[in-house]
Scaffold this motif. Structure first.
Motif, PDB file in Angstrom:
ATOM      1  N   LYS A  32       5.544   6.354  -1.271  1.00  0.00           N
ATOM      2  CA  LYS A  32       6.490   6.207  -0.129  1.00  0.00           C
ATOM      3  C   LYS A  32       7.551   5.571  -0.684  1.00  0.00           C
ATOM      4  N   ARG A  66       3.070   2.165  -3.357  1.00  0.00           N
ATOM      5  CA  ARG A  66       1.727   2.648  -4.008  1.00  0.00           C
ATOM      6  C   ARG A  66       1.593   3.720  -3.579  1.00  0.00           C
ATOM      7  N   ALA A  67       1.241   4.470  -2.436  1.00  0.00           N
ATOM      8  CA  ALA A  67       1.234   5.703  -2.652  1.00  0.00           C
ATOM      9  C   ALA A  67       2.578   6.379  -2.812  1.00  0.00           C
ATOM     10  N   PHE A 119       0.749  -1.717   0.015  1.00  0.00           N
ATOM     11  CA  PHE A 119      -0.059   0.261   0.011  1.00  0.00           C
ATOM     12  C   PHE A 119       1.019   0.992  -0.321  1.00  0.00           C
ATOM     13  N   GLU A 120       1.862   1.034   0.608  1.00  0.00           N
ATOM     14  CA  GLU A 120       2.846   2.062   0.961  1.00  0.00           C
ATOM     15  C   GLU A 120       2.988   2.613  -0.536  1.00  0.00           C
TER      16      GLU A 120
END
Lengths: 102, 682
Positions: free
Chosen positions: A59, A56-57, A53-54
């Motif tokens: 980060k 894809r964000a 998730f991070e």
């Protein structure tokens, strides 16, 4: 007189509740090594989910992401290997665990 | 005065209930411990130990009923004005309103100990009802809680009985409630604070129980964390209410005076906050197990120490009760508790092996480690400052008190360090960080920090001028960096979910929070802390004026003009009041009439100050009627507090964030974005 009556009622209530015969006993068996490994596996999967998730964000840069992911996947693979060994030794316990997980 | 009557129903039933509660808690402790030992050793007995453990659990539940009856009896005695009970005679009077009669339950030593015991029994009740989730761990926690319960009930039965009968003829009216406590917030501040103090017994019981039984895996830590968060929420709210009360009632213009009792409430808050951060390392990576266990233990010890300081009169404070003998009881309890924890830890420490090591100094783990060191550093500094008068008296024979500037010099830099870590910590990945990752995540918050610092200096702030200006400029600029970092985290998450689900940004935000409430609730808490720091930093711009005023006299302060009109008086059964009537002007226009007040409570013959406050988001104009000069003219003290309301707003955001973080996460599948029809524009 009324004070003593109320005290007596409270006493009877508390002791009756405490010592009222219990029906089925909640006997807890000790956690098996297999359950423990499944818990660890769930944690590593959660960590992987967060990492994805991070990433894809935006980060983490790709190189960092790949390195982190490889480490977590190695950890998960090692846990799965141990789980397979234990499940092969005790198929009944593994099946019971699967049923309870469902 | 009436002749001495027989004991009333409330005192007989109250005393009996406490005795019964002690017997039940004692049964829970003794038979719980025996059955757990038998279960652990696998010994065969005539009665199955699990059956005995079940009766111990039920005794714990029945204990809650008995303590509830006792607390109810004290409230009943307060409402009915039963002055045969010494506690009621000394803490209430006929003219008190219902809410304050109710709050008499915790306005004195004995009553507040009863509240402690009742809240502990209530927490125990909730824990014991939910035993089916993990009967054995709950059995351990229940038994440990009952040990704490026994201690408080012993105190109530033998040392500080709330239902003691007043010797001599019965009075027709009581001595009244302390005027400082006759304020709306005081009705909820102590219970909230106590819910915090007492609540730390539950994570403590789970942690010690898990260590005693060598609980396999980390599931126990989730239970402990959730209980800690609930308790932390109450303690935060309790501390904030106390600050607001001090600000509005004590009439000195501040909200935090580094008073020993205020400090005592902050100590467990700091160690619990450290735990709530470092526990993530245990859950995610199996690290810091010994550290976390000790943080929970220390939090419990500090909550007991806080109660000891408040109840025993060991330290001088506006909040503390008179010196009493219960200090010895608390000290003995604390020593026993530390001994039991230390013994259990030494016996079971092999169970607390760390599964991973710290890989890099630039990682999420190390930011948690530094954050923990700062929290504990603050905790130690405040504890040292709080106990210094006691220590200095013991060593030198004279009491040396540490004042506010010392705390400001020591604690403020630590606070700013924590603010800095709060900004960068969540942006660092677990394990290690590359330079590219640092650049990607820290440039924007870094630029925001620099921009605010440069702008403030451009507008004339000189960080080198004095300590207050320096801290203020650092707080504003680092706070700006934190806010950018927090909003970037939300924005990035929302964009990912928006792309994945096709939902609008607002729905994506809700989904984001539901999917990981702990993380995003945590960010909200961080945002609240930044807002709170901004409110505190506003203190660098405070202004103050004090003047004896005649009719028509005025004072100009911060763009306001305060004009004195005249005096007026009022009275009721409970107190007499003097008001100074003032008009407030801004830009030549009258915007409000204010009436700061001085009260004289009739039952206690004590004065009290009621502040008049013109409050806006930009500032508070805080006016105190300080008394009369030798000519009988009112002395008015006016303080301008810029940004102070952001402290209370920050606290509300913190509470909201904590409540969100407690909500269980949504584990279902996310809705998928609808596929675009063929041929549509990309």
């Amino acid at each position: 007189m009324s004070a003593f009556l109320v005290c007596a009622i409270l006493l009877i209530l508390c002791f009756a509740y405490t010592f009222w015969p219990t029906g089925q006993l909640l006997v807890q068996r000790n956690k098996s090594q297999l359950e423990f490994l499944h818990e660890r596996k769930d944690v590593v999967y959660d960590n992987l989910r967060d990492l994805n998730f991070e990433f894809r964000a935006g980060k983490y840069p790709e190189a960092d992401y790949n390195a982190q992911r490889a480490t977590l996947e190695d950890e998960a693979a090692e846990l799965l290997r141990k789980i397979d060994i234990l499940a092969a030794k005790d198929p009944a316990a593994a099946a019971a665990l699967k049923t309870s997980a469902r | 005065m009436n002749p001495t009557p027989a004991a009333t129903i409330d005192s007989v039933l109250g005393n009996f209930s406490l005795l019964l509660a002690l017997v039940l808690a004692g049964y829970n402790l003794i038979f719980g411990a025996i059955s757990l030992r038998l279960i652990a050793t696998g010994a065969r007995t005539r009665v199955h130990p699990v059956r005995v453990l079940e009766t111990a659990r039920r005794a714990g539940i029945a204990c809650f009923l008995a303590v509830t009856v006792a607390a109810g009896c004290l409230v009943y005695a307060s409402f009915t004005g039963d002055y045969t009970v010494s506690y009621i005679l000394h803490h209430t009077n006929n003219a008190l309103s219902g809410a304050y009669k109710f709050s008499a339950l915790w306005s004195g030593q004995e009553g507040s100990l009863l509240l402690w015991a009742w809240l502990l029994a209530a927490y125990g009740f909730a824990l014991r009802l939910a035993h089916k989730r993990d009967p054995l761990l709950t059995g351990y926690a229940s038994t440990i809680l009952s040990a704490i319960q026994v201690f408080f009930l012993l105190l109530l039965v033998f040392e500080a009985p709330p239902f003691a009968i007043q010797a001599g003829p019965v009075a027709t009216d009581g001595f009244g409630l302390n005027p400082l406590l006759q304020y709306a917030e005081m009705v909820i501040h102590p219970p909230m604070l106590y819910l915090g103090y007492v609540g730390f017994s539950v994570p403590f019981a789970f942690a010690l129980g898990a260590l005693m039984m060598r609980y396999p895996g980390e599931k126990w830590i989730r239970v402990t964390r959730i209980w800690t968060m609930i308790t932390w929420l109450f303690l935060t709210f309790g501390i904030a209410l106390g600050m607001h009360w001090a600000y509005n009632v004590l009439g000195w213009g501040g909200y935090w005076g580094w008073d020993p009792v205020e400090n005592a409430s902050l100590l467990p808050w700091l160690s619990a906050t450290a735990f709530l951060h470092s526990v993530m390392m245990q859950e995610k990576r199996g690290m810091m197990k010994s550290w976390n266990i000790w943080l929970i233990f220390i939090t419990f010890f500090l909550s007991i120490l806080g109660t000891l300081l408040t109840r025993s009169g060991v330290v001088s404070s506006v909040h503390a009760f008179a010196e009493s003998s219960i200090g010895g009881w608390f000290t003995a309890f604390l020593v026993i508790a530390i001994g039991v924890c230390l013994f259990t830890y030494l016996l079971q420490r092999s169970h607390l092996y760390s599964e991973h090591k710290l890989e890099s100094l630039a990682s999420r783990e190390s930011s948690f480690l530094f954050n923990n060191l700062l929290f504990l550093g603050a905790c130690f500094a405040i504890l040292w400052g709080t106990l210094f008068p006691v220590i200095s008296e013991y060593v030198t024979g004279s009491k040396v008190t540490i004042s506010t500037p010392w705390y400001d010099r020591v604690v403020l830099p630590i606070g700013l360090g924590l603010l800095f870590l709060m900004g960068i910590g969540p942006l660092l990945p677990w394990r290690s960080t590359s330079l590219q990752s640092v650049r990607r995540n820290l440039i924007l918050p870094g630029l925001a920090t620099l921009a605010v610092a440069i702008s403030m200096m451009a507008f004339g702030m000189k960080p080198w001028a004095d300590q207050s200006s320096f801290f203020s400029i650092v707080a504003f600029s680092v706070g700006a960096g934190c806010i950018v970092a927090i909003f970037t985290e939300f924005q990035r998450g929302v964009v990912v979910l928006h792309k994945q689900t096709g939902k609008n940004y607002f729905t994506s935000l809700i989904l984001l929070a539901r999917r990981n409430p702990r993380r995003y609730g945590g960010y909200l808490v961080h945002f609240g802390i930044v807002v709170l720091f901004i409110g505190i930093a506003g203190g660098a711009f405070n202004q103050e004026a004090e003047q004896t005023m005649n009719t028509g006299d005025s004072v100009n302060i911060g763009g306001y003009k305060v004009v004195y009109q005249n005096m007026t008086q009022d009275s009721n059964d409970n107190y007499q009041s003097d008001f100074a009537l003032l008009d407030l002007y801004k830009n030549g226009k009258k915007i409000a009439s204010l009436a700061p007040e001085r009260r004289l409570y009739l039952a206690t013959d004590q004065p009290s100050t009621i502040v008049a406050n013109h409050s806006t988001l930009a500032s508070d104009l805080y006016i105190i009627y300080a008394g009369k000069d030798s000519d009988g003219q009112p002395v008015i003290r006016i303080l301008l507090h810029p940004l102070i309301n952001w402290i209370w707003i920050g606290v509300l955001i913190v509470l909201l964030g904590t409540a969100l973080a407690i909500v269980p996460e949504y584990k279902g599948a996310l809705p998928k974005a609808a596929a675009k029809p063929e041929g549509s524009a990309a």
